[in-house]
Design a protein around this motif. Structure first.
Motif, PDB file in Angstrom:
ATOM      1  N   MET A  32     -22.157 -28.325 -34.069  1.00  0.00           N
ATOM      2  CA  MET A  32     -21.621 -28.975 -35.248  1.00  0.00           C
ATOM      3  C   MET A  32     -21.611 -28.000 -36.417  1.00  0.00           C
TER       4      MET A  32
ATOM      5  N   HIS B 111     -28.673 -45.357 -37.101  1.00  0.00           N
ATOM      6  CA  HIS B 111     -29.299 -44.563 -36.045  1.00  0.00           C
ATOM      7  C   HIS B 111     -30.792 -44.835 -35.946  1.00  0.00           C
ATOM      8  N   TRP B 112     -31.479 -44.729 -37.093  1.00  0.00           N
ATOM      9  CA  TRP B 112     -32.938 -44.864 -37.025  1.00  0.00           C
ATOM     10  C   TRP B 112     -33.354 -46.310 -36.776  1.00  0.00           C
TER      11      TRP B 112
ATOM     12  N   ALA C  77     -32.811 -46.748 -33.018  1.00  0.00           N
ATOM     13  CA  ALA C  77     -33.846 -46.002 -32.277  1.00  0.00           C
ATOM     14  C   ALA C  77     -35.189 -46.728 -32.375  1.00  0.00           C
TER      15      ALA C  77
ATOM     16  N   VAL D  63     -35.098 -49.974 -30.238  1.00  0.00           N
ATOM     17  CA  VAL D  63     -35.158 -49.695 -28.792  1.00  0.00           C
ATOM     18  C   VAL D  63     -36.591 -49.324 -28.397  1.00  0.00           C
TER      19      VAL D  63
ATOM     20  N   ARG E  36     -22.363 -50.248 -37.120  1.00  0.00           N
ATOM     21  CA  ARG E  36     -21.962 -48.861 -36.841  1.00  0.00           C
ATOM     22  C   ARG E  36     -20.562 -48.813 -36.229  1.00  0.00           C
TER      23      ARG E  36
ATOM     24  N   HIS F 115     -19.766 -35.196 -33.771  1.00  0.00           N
ATOM     25  CA  HIS F 115     -20.601 -34.871 -32.611  1.00  0.00           C
ATOM     26  C   HIS F 115     -19.854 -33.869 -31.738  1.00  0.00           C
TER      27      HIS F 115
ATOM     28  N   VAL G 171     -23.281 -40.157 -26.868  1.00  0.00           N
ATOM     29  CA  VAL G 171     -23.245 -41.263 -27.829  1.00  0.00           C
ATOM     30  C   VAL G 171     -22.586 -42.494 -27.192  1.00  0.00           C
TER      31      VAL G 171
ATOM     32  N   LEU H 148     -24.867 -43.986 -24.563  1.00  0.00           N
ATOM     33  CA  LEU H 148     -25.961 -44.741 -25.186  1.00  0.00           C
ATOM     34  C   LEU H 148     -25.451 -46.094 -25.699  1.00  0.00           C
ATOM     35  N   TRP H 149     -24.317 -46.084 -26.362  1.00  0.00           N
ATOM     36  CA  TRP H 149     -23.780 -47.333 -26.898  1.00  0.00           C
ATOM     37  C   TRP H 149     -23.420 -48.317 -25.784  1.00  0.00           C
TER      38      TRP H 149
ATOM     39  N   ALA I 204     -31.963 -41.768 -23.633  1.00  0.00           N
ATOM     40  CA  ALA I 204     -32.559 -41.391 -24.929  1.00  0.00           C
ATOM     41  C   ALA I 204     -33.375 -40.109 -24.766  1.00  0.00           C
TER      42      ALA I 204
ATOM     43  N   HIS J 212     -30.988 -37.353 -24.544  1.00  0.00           N
ATOM     44  CA  HIS J 212     -30.428 -37.187 -25.892  1.00  0.00           C
ATOM     45  C   HIS J 212     -31.344 -36.291 -26.739  1.00  0.00           C
ATOM     46  N   LEU J 213     -32.635 -36.536 -26.646  1.00  0.00           N
ATOM     47  CA  LEU J 213     -33.581 -35.711 -27.418  1.00  0.00           C
ATOM     48  C   LEU J 213     -33.547 -34.260 -26.931  1.00  0.00           C
TER      49      LEU J 213
ATOM     50  N   ILE K  85     -29.206 -29.708 -36.921  1.00  0.00           N
ATOM     51  CA  ILE K  85     -28.678 -30.912 -36.264  1.00  0.00           C
ATOM     52  C   ILE K  85     -29.573 -32.119 -36.575  1.00  0.00           C
ATOM     53  N   LEU K  86     -30.876 -31.914 -36.435  1.00  0.00           N
ATOM     54  CA  LEU K  86     -31.799 -33.020 -36.702  1.00  0.00           C
ATOM     55  C   LEU K  86     -31.885 -33.301 -38.202  1.00  0.00           C
TER      56      LEU K  86
ATOM     57  N   MET L 263     -29.698 -35.834 -39.752  1.00  0.00           N
ATOM     58  CA  MET L 263     -29.973 -37.262 -39.537  1.00  0.00           C
ATOM     59  C   MET L 263     -31.124 -37.739 -40.426  1.00  0.00           C
TER      60      MET L 263
HETATM   61  C1  HEM Z   1     -34.171 -44.681 -28.319  1.00  0.00           C
HETATM   62  C2  HEM Z   1     -33.990 -43.789 -29.226  1.00  0.00           C
HETATM   63  C3  HEM Z   1     -32.644 -43.252 -29.682  1.00  0.00           C
HETATM   64  C4  HEM Z   1     -31.376 -43.715 -29.490  1.00  0.00           C
HETATM   65  C5  HEM Z   1     -30.936 -44.953 -28.728  1.00  0.00           C
HETATM   66  C6  HEM Z   1     -30.484 -42.796 -30.159  1.00  0.00           C
HETATM   67  C7  HEM Z   1     -29.113 -42.919 -30.214  1.00  0.00           C
HETATM   68  C8  HEM Z   1     -28.264 -42.094 -30.921  1.00  0.00           C
HETATM   69  C9  HEM Z   1     -26.876 -42.349 -31.160  1.00  0.00           C
HETATM   70  C10 HEM Z   1     -26.098 -43.570 -30.652  1.00  0.00           C
HETATM   71  C11 HEM Z   1     -26.381 -41.325 -31.902  1.00  0.00           C
HETATM   72  C12 HEM Z   1     -24.990 -41.200 -32.485  1.00  0.00           C
HETATM   73  C13 HEM Z   1     -25.118 -41.519 -33.977  1.00  0.00           C
HETATM   74  C14 HEM Z   1     -23.876 -42.083 -34.621  1.00  0.00           C
HETATM   75  O1  HEM Z   1     -22.808 -41.452 -34.578  1.00  0.00           O
HETATM   76  O2  HEM Z   1     -23.955 -43.200 -35.172  1.00  0.00           O
HETATM   77  C15 HEM Z   1     -27.453 -40.410 -32.113  1.00  0.00           C
HETATM   78  C16 HEM Z   1     -27.358 -39.237 -32.814  1.00  0.00           C
HETATM   79  C17 HEM Z   1     -28.436 -38.420 -33.110  1.00  0.00           C
HETATM   80  N1  HEM Z   1     -29.761 -38.671 -32.802  1.00  0.00           N
HETATM   81 FE1  HEM Z   1     -30.470 -40.209 -31.773  1.00  0.00          FE
HETATM   82  N2  HEM Z   1     -31.213 -41.796 -30.731  1.00  0.00           N
HETATM   83  C18 HEM Z   1     -32.538 -42.046 -30.464  1.00  0.00           C
HETATM   84  C19 HEM Z   1     -33.606 -41.310 -30.861  1.00  0.00           C
HETATM   85  C20 HEM Z   1     -33.530 -40.149 -31.584  1.00  0.00           C
HETATM   86  C21 HEM Z   1     -34.665 -39.370 -32.022  1.00  0.00           C
HETATM   87  C22 HEM Z   1     -36.144 -39.728 -31.756  1.00  0.00           C
HETATM   88  C23 HEM Z   1     -34.175 -38.287 -32.686  1.00  0.00           C
HETATM   89  C24 HEM Z   1     -34.896 -37.142 -33.331  1.00  0.00           C
HETATM   90  C25 HEM Z   1     -35.890 -36.500 -32.823  1.00  0.00           C
HETATM   91  C26 HEM Z   1     -32.727 -38.390 -32.672  1.00  0.00           C
HETATM   92  C27 HEM Z   1     -31.878 -37.508 -33.242  1.00  0.00           C
HETATM   93  C28 HEM Z   1     -30.524 -37.630 -33.306  1.00  0.00           C
HETATM   94  C29 HEM Z   1     -29.634 -36.663 -33.939  1.00  0.00           C
HETATM   95  C30 HEM Z   1     -30.074 -35.359 -34.595  1.00  0.00           C
HETATM   96  C31 HEM Z   1     -28.341 -37.153 -33.808  1.00  0.00           C
HETATM   97  C32 HEM Z   1     -27.041 -36.456 -34.270  1.00  0.00           C
HETATM   98  C33 HEM Z   1     -26.545 -35.625 -33.113  1.00  0.00           C
HETATM   99  C34 HEM Z   1     -25.331 -34.842 -33.495  1.00  0.00           C
HETATM  100  O3  HEM Z   1     -25.359 -34.205 -34.533  1.00  0.00           O
HETATM  101  O4  HEM Z   1     -24.340 -34.879 -32.755  1.00  0.00           O
HETATM  102  N3  HEM Z   1     -32.378 -39.532 -31.989  1.00  0.00           N
HETATM  103  N4  HEM Z   1     -28.596 -40.906 -31.522  1.00  0.00           N
END
Ligand code: HEM
Ligand code: HEM
Length: 213
Positions: free
Chosen positions: A1, A17-18, A21, A24, A52, A93, A101, A104-105, A180, A183-184, A198-199, A202
């Motif tokens: 990105m 997002h948070w 997460a 879940v 969203r 993304h 993504v 996950l959705w 998930a 994803h991490l 990247i992180l 968010m």
């Molecule tokens: C069950 C837990 C999680 C689920 C279901 C989840 C799901 C998702 C989804 C659906 C997106 C897309 C966001 C959007 O466009 O609206 C995303 C992006 C992202 N998530 Fe999570 N997430 C989870 C946990 C985490 C955790 C714990 C972290 C950090 C350590 C994290 C870091 C990120 C980051 C950095 C992105 C952006 C990725 C990018 O730039 O393309 N996620 N996540």
């Protein structure tokens, strides 16, 4: 990105997002399966997801579905670019991240849909409760009832459709946890590979993401 360290996703993307997460993880670890809190947390996740998805249609340019269309071809090209150690740039993304993504959705939608179905279908999530505790005092005349009771204890009284929905919920929830985890790993890998925040993007902060193609 293609983002600088200090840039962020827009507030709605970060909030949903948070929230998703946290919901879940709460339903996977904290709440009792099928309990009231479990269901309410699930509805909360559903509401955030709906928000969203609306944002995906009318939101900021980077948050729109059109900015990260699922494409196997582009995901394969992205993998090849990783293999060549090229630092590609993406508006939203990256193509691999986009596939994750949508995965996950879709999985979340199945988990929520099957959860709601369990609670609204008659007898669905209700465990067999009608076996009386004084079963040892039954007379031989009650043996017909015993068969019915045993069947209920085996779950046969719930109906096969209900059991199937429960299975779908369980399998989809487990798949969601696996995705998930992947994803991490993906976030960690892409952060290391690209050297970009990247992180950070968010996390809370002021400057919003404005990417150049
Ligand atoms: C069950 C837990 C999680 C689920 C279901 C989840 C799901 C998702 C989804 C659906 C997106 C897309 C966001 C959007 O466009 O609206 C995303 C992006 C992202 N998530 Fe999570 N997430 C989870 C946990 C985490 C955790 C714990 C972290 C950090 C350590 C994290 C870091 C990120 C980051 C950095 C992105 C952006 C990725 C990018 O730039 O393309 N996620 N996540
Ligand atoms: C964030 C979304 C959710 C996650 C991650 C989740 C996760 C889980 C998990 C891991 C189980 C245990 C499955 C098993 O081992 O049998 C479970 C059970 C259950 N969930 Fe969910 N769930 C979610 C949403 C919902 C929703 C929205 C509802 C209903 C409104 C719901 C209703 C139930 C019920 C009734 C059970 C008990 C099933 C049984 O008695 O066999 N869940 N859930």
């Amino acid at each position: 990105m293609q983002i600088a360290q200090e840039q962020r996703w827009d507030p709605l993307v970060r909030l949903t997002h948070w929230g998703v997460a946290a919901g879940v993880l709460a339903n996977g670890i904290l709440t009792e399966e099928g309990s009231g809190p479990h269901q309410w947390v699930g509805y909360g996740v559903a509401a955030l997801l709906a928000l969203r998805w609306i944002w995906g249609l009318i939101g900021s340019p980077e948050a729109r579905f059109s900015a990260f269309r699922p494409s196997l071809r582009r995901a394969a090209a992205h993998l090849r670019a990783i293999g060549r150690r090229e630092k590609t740039t993406h508006r939203s993304h990256n193509p691999l991240g986009a596939l994750m993504v949508y995965a996950l959705w879709a999985t979340l939608a199945i988990v929520i849909g099957s959860g709601v179905a369990m609670t609204i279908l008659p007898g669905a999530s209700t465990p067999p409760t009608e076996a009386p505790s004084n079963a040892q005092f039954q007379t031989p005349a009650a043996s017909d009832d015993d068969e019915v009771r045993e069947a209920r204890e085996d779950g046969a009284g719930e109906g096969e459709g209900d059991e199937v929905i429960g299975e779908i919920h369980e399998v989809a929830a487990n798949l969601l946890f696996i995705l998930a985890g992947l994803h991490l790993l993906g976030v960690a890998f892409e952060t290391r590979r690209s050297g970009r925040g990247i992180l950070t993007a968010m996390l809370p902060g002021r400057r919003e993401l404005r990417c150049k193609e």
